[in-house]
Design a protein around this motif. Structure first.
Motif, PDB file in Angstrom:
ATOM      1  N   THR A  44       0.837  -1.204   0.000  1.00  0.00           N
ATOM      2  CA  THR A  44       0.000   0.000   0.000  1.00  0.00           C
ATOM      3  C   THR A  44       0.868   1.250   0.000  1.00  0.00           C
ATOM      4  O   THR A  44       0.566   2.238  -0.681  1.00  0.00           O
ATOM      5  N   GLN A  83      -9.160   0.198  -1.333  1.00  0.00           N
ATOM      6  CA  GLN A  83      -9.499  -1.095  -0.764  1.00  0.00           C
ATOM      7  C   GLN A  83     -10.927  -1.100  -0.211  1.00  0.00           C
ATOM      8  O   GLN A  83     -11.640  -2.071  -0.355  1.00  0.00           O
ATOM      9  N   ASP A 159      -5.774  -1.038  -4.979  1.00  0.00           N
ATOM     10  CA  ASP A 159      -5.276  -1.577  -3.715  1.00  0.00           C
ATOM     11  C   ASP A 159      -6.185  -2.692  -3.206  1.00  0.00           C
ATOM     12  O   ASP A 159      -7.262  -2.432  -2.687  1.00  0.00           O
ATOM     13  N   GLU A 160      -5.765  -3.923  -3.378  1.00  0.00           N
ATOM     14  CA  GLU A 160      -6.551  -5.093  -2.977  1.00  0.00           C
ATOM     15  C   GLU A 160      -8.029  -4.925  -3.295  1.00  0.00           C
ATOM     16  O   GLU A 160      -8.872  -5.041  -2.418  1.00  0.00           O
TER      17      GLU A 160
HETATM   18 MG    MG Z   1      -2.320  -2.586   2.160  1.00  0.00          MG
END
Ligand code: MG
Ligand code: ATP
Lengths: 367, 261
Positions: A44, A83, A159-160
């Motif tokens: 991240t 995320q 991000d994910e």
């Molecule tokens: Mg992360």
């Protein structure tokens, strides 16, 4: 529409914690790159540095050859899919997707049309009038993607994005993500700690650990020829056996518990280590049964300690005589019924063997 | 045994609610009295005292003043509270813990002290007492409340949403106006409506800081000196009804919404 990303010697500290240590990597324009690594390894942080949410303690970031290190997020040709999606909860989907265009003063009619087109791209046609809280997790994910793509960024950072979805939906979204990336041609930089997801979608995998890049390359190369013990172990299961190396003519020979065996020199990930200690690594699915034909690497006999059925194969832990009872993992054919305590003879195709420089006091990320 | 305990508990509950609401109920009931004295027996219902209230210029002026002060001072308190919360939540400021404490501290200071302090300060500065000074006083007492409510709702998720807005090209004022404020609207509105109810029936500060134009509580206070009268009950009922309506609005607008989420 698409641009290459270069990260040059970037380090970042949060007080005492070194989140990134001298990270250098380059991602070609239009590629789908995946940052892969365990929790807390700095994925991240690296994404935030590329996106302009964090300014690194050292190093530069270049996008399309232009130095953007000091530019804030709003002035970079990047957008991010967060995320937690970070949708605007008080705006309809149409307004969410059109937000970036509104900031760019695109006339209302045009941005509404483009928002609708983006929603169509992510499979949410005709839902522009819905509110975010009316959607499922997977749908919110799609809206976040549409919103980030609507401004036609040169680089999209994710991000994910699939982290909150159930496994089935995750696999489905992977394929869609890949298809969308092909369609729009934008460079994608995608963060995950799921190595299966990484291999399924990436053109290029960047393996990270403890703030460092451990390996970078196409999935097949990173899986079959990992350049570090960490990436070999992180990209699926692997067995490691310490060996010594000796130069022999054009190639090298490995000396160890399995005797002496010649290998081509290019087998070694880091030639500088030739002559020293090394580690022989091999994947469980590359272990073959039966007497070793000429030219193969004979692993000798072993005793099955434990066996478990896992669908496509049977996963066995086998204590090898050559390792004085040290265990390796092998995937045996699904059809083969073996009892625990059975004796097996094993060998390995040397083309499948991986040689890694020996690492001592290896640093691993706290998970 | 069980029966007895239940009976006692029920009696207790009835007593508590009677203690809280009976005075208000009696006040409202006798505002509908027909005759001149707000004491039993009840001989209404009649609206004559309400007619008297709305025919009295002083009372209707005071009512309008109260509304004006409540709405404007609460709007100002909500705005300043939001800005303070945004600044403290989103920027690294020197001694932010101390600043937060200083901003909320007035909540625990008595209105009398705040009113006296403002009175002394205004007379030193030569600012004449008026509705403006009352409004400033009410902003002072309601700002901490608005700040505390808004600040408590500024979480990490909101911060990420703001980051997304910036990422898409929003400037700082656009982030605040188009994203943060609408996201926090329930909190800002709750602060505003609570401030309105507090300002609406606040007496001490309004009494100390006003002169010719007064707010409704101050006017009622001067009416009370002339003794018991169903008209006073009627004014009191109007004040109560307005506060009650505000609480109802808050319940419907904010808490219902929160539950649905
Ligand atoms: Mg992360
Ligand atoms: N704002 C911060 N302040 C202090 N330390 C931080 C901060 N953000 C991250 N860190 C630390 O930096 C390191 C890297 O964090 P980062 O969030 O980049 O990890 P990650 O790879 O994204 O992990 P995950 O997969 O869990 O999201 C961690 O040790 C983390 O504790």
């Amino acid at each position: 529409m698409t641009a290459d990303v270069e990260v040059l010697g970037v380090s970042h500290r949060f007080g005492e914690v070194a989140a990134l240590r001298d990270v250098t990597l380059s991602i070609g324009a239009g590629r789908f790159a995946v940052l892969l690594g365990p929790s807390g390894c700095g994925k991240t942080t690296l994404l935030s540095v590329i996106g302009g949410f964090l300014f690194p303690s050292a190093g530069r970031v270049r996008i399309a050859g232009r130095d953007v290190t000091g530019l804030p997020a709003a002035r970079r040709p990047t957008t991010t899919v967060f995320q937690d999606y970070a949708l605007f909860p008080h705006m309809r989907l149409g307004a969410n997707v059109a937000f970036g265009l509104r900031m760019r003063r695109v006339p209302r009619a045009e941005r509404e049309a483009r928002a609708e087109a983006m929603l169509r791209l992510v499979g949410l046609e005709g839902m522009a009038a819905k509110m975010p809280h009316e959607l499922s997790g997977g749908q919110r994910q799609r809206v976040a993607l549409a919103r980030a793509l609507a401004v036609e960024p040169e680089v999209l950072l994710l991000d994910e994005p699939l982290g909150a979805l159930d496994l089935k939906l995750r696999r489905q979204m992977q394929d869609e993500l890949k298809a969308i990336q092909r369609r729009v041609g934008t460079t994608f930089v995608h963060v995950t700690h799921d190595q299966e997801e990484a291999m399924a979608i990436a053109d290029e995998i960047v393996v990270m650990n403890a703030g460092r890049v451990m390996d970078q390359g196409p999935p097949e190369r990173v899986y079959l020829r990992p350049r570090s013990r960490f990436s070999a172990a992180f990209m699926g299961e692997a067995n490691f056996v310490p060996v010594r190396l000796r130069r022999e003519g054009d190639g090298i020979a490995i000396l160890g518990p399995f005797g002496t065996h010649p290998l081509p020199a290019e087998r070694l990930a880091d030639p500088a280590a030739t002559g020293g200690r090394a580690e022989l690594a091999f994947r469980p699915e590359h272990v073959n049964l039966g007497d070793a034909p000429p030219g193969t690497l004979d692993l000798g006999e072993g005793t099955v300690r434990d066996i478990a059925f896992s669908g496509s194969h049977r996963r066995a832990r086998i204590a090898l005589d050559a390792l004085d009872g040290g265990e390796i993992v092998a995937y045996l054919p699904q059809a083969m019924e073996v009892s625990a305590t059975a004796r097996l003879r094993l060998h390995l195709d040397p083309a499948r063997a991986i040689l890694l420089p020996a690492e001592d006091g290896e640093s691993r990320c706290g998970g | 045994m069980r029966r007895l305990a239940d009976g006692l508990a029920l009696g207790y509950v009835v007593a508590v609610y009677a203690f809280i609401y009976l005075p208000v109920a009696v006040l409202v009931l006798f505002s509908f009295q027909e005759s001149r004295l707000p004491i039993p027996p009840f001989d209404g219902p009649s609206l004559r005292w309400y007619a008297a209230v709305f025919a009295d210029r002083r009372l209707t002026d005071a009512l309008a003043n109260s509304l004006l002060v409540a709405l404007l001072s609460s709007a100002l308190a909500a705005l300043l509270g939001f800005l303070a919360a945004y600044g403290l939540a989103r920027y690294r400021l020197p001694a932010s813990g101390l600043q937060r404490a200083l901003l909320t501290a007035p909540l625990s200071v008595s209105y009398l002290i705040i009113g006296l302090g403002l009175l002394i300060m205004f007379s030193r500065l030569g600012v004449p007492r008026s509705l403006l000074t009352v409004g400033i006083g009410h902003t002072v007492i309601n700002l901490p409340l608005c700040f505390a409510i808004t600040y408590s709702q500024m979480g990490a998720h909101q911060e990420n949403v703001e980051r997304a807005a910036r990422d898409l090209g929003a400037r700082e004022w656009q982030v605040m106006l188009l994203v943060t404020a609408p996201m926090l609207l329930p909190a800002i509105l709750a602060g505003f409506l609570l401030s309105v109810t507090f300002s609406w029936d606040e007496f001490i500060i309004a009494f100390l800081l006003s002169r010719f134009d007064v707010t409704l509580p101050v006017e009622i206070w001067s009416l009370l000196r002339s003794g018991l009268n169903p008209r006073n009950n009627a004014v009191g009922s109007v004040v109560f009804l307005f506060s009650f309506a505000l609480v109802l609005v808050m319940e419907l607008l904010l808490f219902r919404r929160g539950r649905r989420r």
